[in-house]
Design an enzyme around this catalytic site. Structure first.
Site, PDB file in Angstrom:
ATOM      1  N   VAL A   1       3.761   0.642   3.290  1.00 55.37           N
ATOM      2  CA  VAL A   1       3.337   0.656   4.282  1.00 55.37           C
ATOM      3  C   VAL A   1       3.216   1.526   4.845  1.00 55.37           C
ATOM      4  O   VAL A   1       3.982   2.796   4.250  1.00 55.37           O
ATOM      5  CB  VAL A   1       4.272  -0.342   4.861  1.00 55.37           C
ATOM      6  CG1 VAL A   1       3.913  -0.289   6.469  1.00 55.37           C
ATOM      7  CG2 VAL A   1       4.571  -1.800   4.604  1.00 55.37           C
TER       8      VAL A   1
ATOM      9  N   GLY B   1       2.181  -4.042  -1.004  1.00 55.01           N
ATOM     10  CA  GLY B   1       1.224  -2.657  -0.738  1.00 55.01           C
ATOM     11  C   GLY B   1       2.534  -1.721  -0.243  1.00 55.01           C
ATOM     12  O   GLY B   1       3.664  -2.649  -0.422  1.00 55.01           O
TER      13      GLY B   1
ATOM     14  N   ASP C   1       9.888 -14.519   0.487  1.00 55.26           N
ATOM     15  CA  ASP C   1       9.663 -12.773  -0.826  1.00 55.26           C
ATOM     16  C   ASP C   1      11.931 -12.339   0.629  1.00 55.26           C
ATOM     17  O   ASP C   1      11.199 -10.988   1.139  1.00 55.26           O
ATOM     18  CB  ASP C   1       9.335 -11.860  -1.038  1.00 55.26           C
ATOM     19  CG  ASP C   1       9.874 -10.873  -1.229  1.00 55.26           C
ATOM     20  OD1 ASP C   1      10.739 -10.552  -2.120  1.00 55.26           O
ATOM     21  OD2 ASP C   1       8.929  -8.907  -1.485  1.00 55.26           O
TER      22      ASP C   1
ATOM     23  N   GLY D   1       7.187   2.042   4.161  1.00 52.13           N
ATOM     24  CA  GLY D   1       8.121   1.301   2.965  1.00 52.13           C
ATOM     25  C   GLY D   1       7.114   0.846   2.650  1.00 52.13           C
ATOM     26  O   GLY D   1       5.957   1.387   2.721  1.00 52.13           O
ATOM     27  N   ARG D   2       7.173   0.124   0.894  1.00 50.71           N
ATOM     28  CA  ARG D   2       6.749  -0.268  -0.262  1.00 50.71           C
ATOM     29  C   ARG D   2       7.141  -1.901   0.034  1.00 50.71           C
ATOM     30  O   ARG D   2       8.190  -2.556   0.517  1.00 50.71           O
ATOM     31  CB  ARG D   2       7.067   0.322  -1.009  1.00 50.71           C
ATOM     32  CG  ARG D   2       5.873   1.252  -1.721  1.00 50.71           C
ATOM     33  CD  ARG D   2       6.968   2.431  -2.982  1.00 50.71           C
ATOM     34  NE  ARG D   2       5.928   3.666  -2.469  1.00 50.71           N
ATOM     35  CZ  ARG D   2       5.076   3.597  -3.200  1.00 50.71           C
ATOM     36  NH1 ARG D   2       4.663   3.396  -4.259  1.00 50.71           N
ATOM     37  NH2 ARG D   2       4.503   4.763  -3.420  1.00 50.71           N
ATOM     38  N   GLY D   3       6.074  -2.488  -1.244  1.00 48.71           N
ATOM     39  CA  GLY D   3       6.749  -3.431  -1.243  1.00 48.71           C
ATOM     40  C   GLY D   3       5.888  -4.607  -0.901  1.00 48.71           C
ATOM     41  O   GLY D   3       4.762  -4.381  -0.111  1.00 48.71           O
TER      42      GLY D   3
ATOM     43  N   LYS E   1      -0.253  -1.745   6.693  1.00 46.03           N
ATOM     44  CA  LYS E   1       0.322  -2.377   5.466  1.00 46.03           C
ATOM     45  C   LYS E   1      -1.740  -2.142   4.398  1.00 46.03           C
ATOM     46  O   LYS E   1      -2.397  -2.508   5.122  1.00 46.03           O
ATOM     47  CB  LYS E   1       0.488  -3.368   5.328  1.00 46.03           C
ATOM     48  CG  LYS E   1       0.622  -3.757   3.947  1.00 46.03           C
ATOM     49  CD  LYS E   1       1.977  -5.657   4.442  1.00 46.03           C
ATOM     50  CE  LYS E   1       2.775  -5.086   3.069  1.00 46.03           C
ATOM     51  NZ  LYS E   1       4.006  -5.757   2.739  1.00 46.03           N
TER      52      LYS E   1
END
Ligand SMILES: *[C@@H]1O[C@H](CO)[C@@H](O)[C@H](O)[C@H]1NC(C)=O
Ligand SMILES: *[C@@H]1O[C@H](CO)[C@@H](O)[C@H](O)[C@H]1NC(C)=O
Ligand SMILES: *[C@@H]1O[C@H](CO)[C@@H](O)[C@H](O)[C@H]1NC(C)=O
Ligand SMILES: *[C@@H]1O[C@H](CO)[C@@H](O)[C@H](O)[C@H]1NC(C)=O
Ligand SMILES: *[C@@H]1O[C@H](CO)[C@@H](O)[C@H](O)[C@H]1NC(C)=O
Ligand SMILES: *[C@@H]1O[C@H](CO)[C@@H](O)[C@H](O)[C@H]1NC(C)=O
Ligand SMILES: *[C@@H]1O[C@H](CO)[C@@H](O)[C@H](O)[C@H]1NC(C)=O
Ligand SMILES: *[C@@H]1O[C@H](CO)[C@@H](O)[C@H](O)[C@H]1NC(C)=O
Ligand SMILES: *[C@@H]1O[C@H](CO)[C@@H](O)[C@H](O)[C@H]1NC(C)=O
Ligand SMILES: *[C@@H]1O[C@H](CO)[C@@H](O)[C@H](O)[C@H]1NC(C)=O
Ligand SMILES: *[C@@H]1O[C@H](CO)[C@@H](O)[C@H](O)[C@H]1NC(C)=O
Ligand SMILES: *[C@@H]1O[C@H](CO)[C@@H](O)[C@H](O)[C@H]1NC(C)=O
Length: 799
Positions: free
Chosen positions: A535, A533, A643, A528-530, A549
């Site tokens: 993950v 950073g 977020d 994952g991303r966001g 992360k």
């Protein structure tokens, strides 16, 4: 003859005319209608009043008690019993002396009320008039207003009502009615009529201990009471023929609508909101409408540990619970205290006193459906705060429900109520309680005219027993937020240098960079991303699968101690719907966080999948709301997520949701976070609340509520917001609802038809409406996360 006339004129000029001569230019034959700049009305002069041109209303100092005056507006003509009808007061809570007190219109245009010897004014209109032409007048509708040459109204009494609205006087979002303390005491009482955050006109009880809505029926949603929460304006008013209209769709006609008597709307000291018409011939006010027909549904009237019963003659009657006595014999709002020693918890045995047909509204510590009496008793015995419980059989559901209570207020005893109250008492005194006839009665004397009989009652709602919720707590958000932050920042930070201490309390581990690099196979498996950073998946040396992360390097990198201080607090947050932090790493430039690994990935990855049927989606909505509510309210909303989006809602092996990435907004950008003022435009396009875009709007937990609403709509409609599409989904849904014109078939049009499985129509409708409320433009119109949880639980309950 001529001489004596002149003589009389001179006498008149010297002795009589100065008294009423306030407006300097007025001839002494007409009563004073205006107060000019630089002049004043004095409490001592018997004739210092302003009258309306039709002489219906008078403004001046009103004698409310021994040497106590309030500047007021009243009906010039007294009632048949000699009393005056006061329609407005400037200083109801701080009366002034009967000597040297003055209402003055200063040269600057400010209208001030001064008490005898006090330097600072008791009350002021805080107006300025640069034209120096302002004049204070009372008009035929009873409005006292300050107007200048340009016909600009600088100030008017209609904008700041006391407890009464006159015909054509609007109630707006800036004003509220506050009841008087009692029939004879005009100072501010406990009841308020106002536009609530969701645009609905409500009656609210609030004293130093309790606060709660009692009208419209708090057990119903606003729309179930016929109210509309989608109005953007907030105005309500009655015209002179008795038609009342409000922007929340509350309409009523008084029983004499159409006639033209003198009318008023008053929030009476007993908490009921009534419309009155003046019966000129008899000199009395007649009730022509009232908000509440059963006096006991008005909260707060009988105080703690007492119950209210509807009494045909006195309206209502208060009684202490058995073996309780009244605390103040002249005032029921103090309530009753137990005559026995409420023993300290844990070291005594308890018994329960059965009180059939007794109810106490609200303040439940739990909701236990489908339970038995003995389980309910056990629950109450085990809980120190439990004062008793309400138990009743629900015929619709086919089981009994138990509501343990931590406060016994809003008591009601009515044969129409089929449940029972069980009062928790120490065992050794319960023997003397076995007869219920000890309940003592006492009249409230709450209505001016004891029998308020109406030609037509207004009672749109019907009694409905449902989950009891709505802990409407108005947080003093701003202040507490800051206190919490200060506490958090200083309280934790001051000790953050002592790492051992922190690690001991937070229980998570400090990893070395090498260790994490190895676990993640050199950061090879990106999952994952966001959120600042990337993950990666990793397997620790003890074979635990984790998500790691790697925070982006930022210019203002935190020191390890600071990072630790922050995440140790996050680590202490422990909730089944929040992702658990297992550890961290801070070495040279690297900042990493280690989380539990979630088998099913993120909600965004699952949205298109067949595995997410409606039941799962509903659970995800509820679980996410619970997690966010916990974040917001753990320390009165100091942690905003900022977020919320499907990428940050992770699903475990059972598809139970866990919110991830919370608290990072603070972590990543310390400089901007002082005073909760984040650097602007945080979050993800498509999910961002409108207030991010406006520099002067404060950022509160409602930004998360907004994003949550968008995520819910996305789950329901299947539309994808992550592209940052400009078209707002909530507008689209609202259009569908409007297009359906009151029929329910909009639900089918809105929900994602590709999702398998059935859904319950009413649950879905509620779910969508809750989501829409979360997406309101105005942050104050959005519910809090915990209100969302309550609403969703209520949906479940209806299934
Ligand atoms: C009195 O003032 C109010 C508010 O400005 C206005 O609505 C009303 O029409 C006025 N009444 C008269 C009789 O001028
Ligand atoms: C009216 O009630 C207020 C609040 O309880 C109290 O402080 C005040 O003394 C009362 N005034 C009179 C005249 O009884
Ligand atoms: C009130 O009266 C008006 C006209 O007299 C009527 O149009 C309206 O429907 C009535 N409203 C209610 C709630 O009865
Ligand atoms: C009872 O209440 C009245 C009115 O609020 C107050 O004046 C009086 O002091 C109270 N008496 C006691 C014993 O608290
Ligand atoms: C009401 O009763 C409870 C015990 O049942 C007691 O703790 C509380 O103080 C009482 N309330 C008042 C106002 O005395
Ligand atoms: C209530 O509980 C009993 C036993 O725990 C269970 O058999 C029954 O199905 C439940 N009823 C409802 C309506 O949930
Ligand atoms: C209460 O119970 C009685 C008889 O059991 C029933 O007739 C009555 O309708 C019930 N009242 C309510 C409000 O449910
Ligand atoms: C009831 O028991 C408690 C503690 O066991 C004791 O303090 C109290 O005096 C007893 N009360 C009576 C009326 O016996
Ligand atoms: C209620 O109990 C008290 C004390 O035990 C007793 O004196 C009284 O007679 C009882 N009243 C009734 C109606 O049973
Ligand atoms: C309340 O009403 C009762 C009966 O009508 C009367 O005896 C009592 O004096 C009244 N109390 C007050 C404070 O007015
Ligand atoms: C830091 O923590 C220790 C831990 O026991 C405590 O004794 C000390 O008072 C704390 N210091 C501050 C400034 O809070
Ligand atoms: C962050 O704050 C520090 C001191 O508070 C300041 O020196 C630094 O320039 C700030 N950094 C940014 C990016 O604003």
């Amino acid at each position: 003859m001529a001489l004596s006339f002149t003589f009389i004129s001179v006498i008149w000029l010297i002795f009589i005319s100065p008294l009423p001569l306030i407006s300097s230019s007025s001839s002494f034959s007409s009563p004073p209608f205006a107060l000019k700049l630089g002049s004043s009305l004095s409490v001592e002069k018997k004739y210092d009043f302003l009258f309306s041109p039709n002489n219906l209303y008078t403004a001046g100092f009103y004698h409310i008690g021994e040497n106590a005056y309030c500047f007021s507006i009243w009906l010039t003509k007294p009632l048949s019993d000699g009393s005056r009808t006061i329609v407005w007061m400037a200083n109801r809570d701080s009366p002034v002396n009967g000597k040297f007190s003055k209402l003055s219109l200063l040269k600057t245009g400010n209208l001030i009320l001064r008490d005898a010897y006090q330097r600072l004014p008791i009350w002021a209109s805080d107006t300025r008039d640069s034209t120096e032409t302002a004049v204070l007048r009372l008009n035929n509708s009873g409005n006292l207003f300050l107007q200048n040459r340009d016909a600009k109204v600088l100030w008017q009494s209609f904008d700041s009502p006391t407890n009464t609205l006159l015909p054509t006087q609007p109630l707006t979002k800036f004003a509220s009615l506050v009841s008087s303390r009692s029939l004879t005491n005009h100072s501010s009482g406990f009841y308020k009529l106002l536009f609530d955050n969701d645009n609905v006109v409500r009656l609210v009880y609030s004293d130093s201990k309790l606060i709660g809505v009692y009208w419209p029926n708090p057990e119903l949603r606003a729309w179930e009471s016929g109210r509309n929460v989608y109005g953007s304006k907030r105005v309500a008013a009655m015209d002179s023929s008795g038609h009342f209209i409000s922007t929340d769709d509350l309409f009523f006609n008084t029983s004499d609508a159409g006639d033209q008597p003198l009318r008023k709307l008053t929030l009476d000291f007993d908490g009921n909101f009534r419309a009155y018409s003046l019966d000129e011939s008899r000199g009395i006010w007649q009730v022509t409408w009232q908000a509440i027909s059963e006096g006991c549904s008005i909260h707060g009237s009988c105080g703690e540990n007492s119950t209210c019963s509807n009494d045909p003659i006195h309206g209502r009657k208060c009684s202490c619970l058995p073996n309780h006595r009244m605390i103040n014999h002249t005032d029921w709002s103090y309530g009753c205290e137990p005559e026995f020693n409420p023993t300290s918890c844990g070291n005594s045995e308890y018994d329960f006193l059965h009180l059939p047909h007794f109810d106490f509204w609200g303040y439940d510590s739990r909701y236990m459906p489908n339970t038995t009496l003995s389980a309910c008793k056990q629950e109450c015995i085990n809980s120190c705060s439990c004062k008793g419980f309400q138990f009743k059989y629900d015929w619709n559901k086919g089981f009994s429900i138990c509501y343990p209570k931590f406060l016994l207020v809003n008591g009601l005893s009515s044969v129409n109520f089929n449940g029972s109250m069980y009062l928790k008492v120490p065992k050794n005194i319960s023997l003397s309680l076995n007869n219920n006839s000890v309940v003592q009665g006492f009249n409230l004397n709450c209505s001016e005219k004891p029998t308020i009989q109406l030609d037509r009652d207004y009672d749109m709602y019907h009694q409905k027993e449902s989950i009891k919720f709505l802990k409407l707590v108005t947080y003093v958000v701003g202040g507490l937020e800051i206190i919490c932050i200060v506490y958090f920042v200083y309280g934790t930070r001051s000790n953050s240098s002592t790492r051992g201490y922190l690690q001991a309390t937070s229980g998570f581990k400090r990893f070395s960079y090498a260790e994490l690099k190895k676990a993640s196979k050199s950061f090879s498996e990106e999952i994952g991303r966001g959120g600042g950073g990337i993950v990666y998946k990793g397997v620790l040396s003890d074979n635990r699968v984790v998500a790691i992360k790697h925070l982006n390097e930022s210019r203002n990198m935190q020191g390890e101690a600071e990072l630790l201080a922050e995440i140790s607090t996050l680590g202490k947050l422990n909730h089944m719907n929040l992702i658990e932090i297992l550890g961290y790493c801070a070495e040279s430039k690297h900042r990493l966080l280690v989380y539990e690994y979630m088998e099913n990935g993120s909600l965004s990855q699952n949205l298109q999948s067949k595995n997410l049927d409606w039941d799962k989606r509903f659970d995800i909505a509820l679980g996410t709301a619970k997690g966010l509510a916990y974040l917001h309210e753990e320390c009165l909303e100091w942690i905003l997520h900022c977020d919320v989006k499907p990428h940050n809602i992770l699903l475990d092996c059972n598809y139970k949701p866990k919110v991830a990435d919370f608290g990072l907004s603070k972590l990543l950008d310390r400089n901007g976070t002082r005073d909760m003022e984040f650097t602007r435009a945080r979050g993800t396009r498509g999910y961002m609340a409108p207030e991010w875009l406006f520099v002067n709007l404060p950022i509160t937990s409602k930004v998360d509520v907004y994003s949550y609403g968008v995520v819910m709509l996305e789950m329901i409609t299947g539309a994808n917001q992550s592209g940052g599409s400009e078209g707002r989904m909530d507008s689209w849904v609202r259009e569908k609802i409007v297009a359906a014109g009151g029929k329910n078939d909009w639900v089918q049009e809105v929900v994602d038809s590709t999702v398998i499985g059935n859904y319950n129509m009413s649950s879905m409708r509620t779910l969508i409406k809750v989501a829409l409320r979360c997406c309101q433009e105005d942050k104050d119109a959005r519910p809090t996360m915990s209100q969302v949880v309550d609403m969703l639980l209520h949906v479940e309950d209806e299934d």
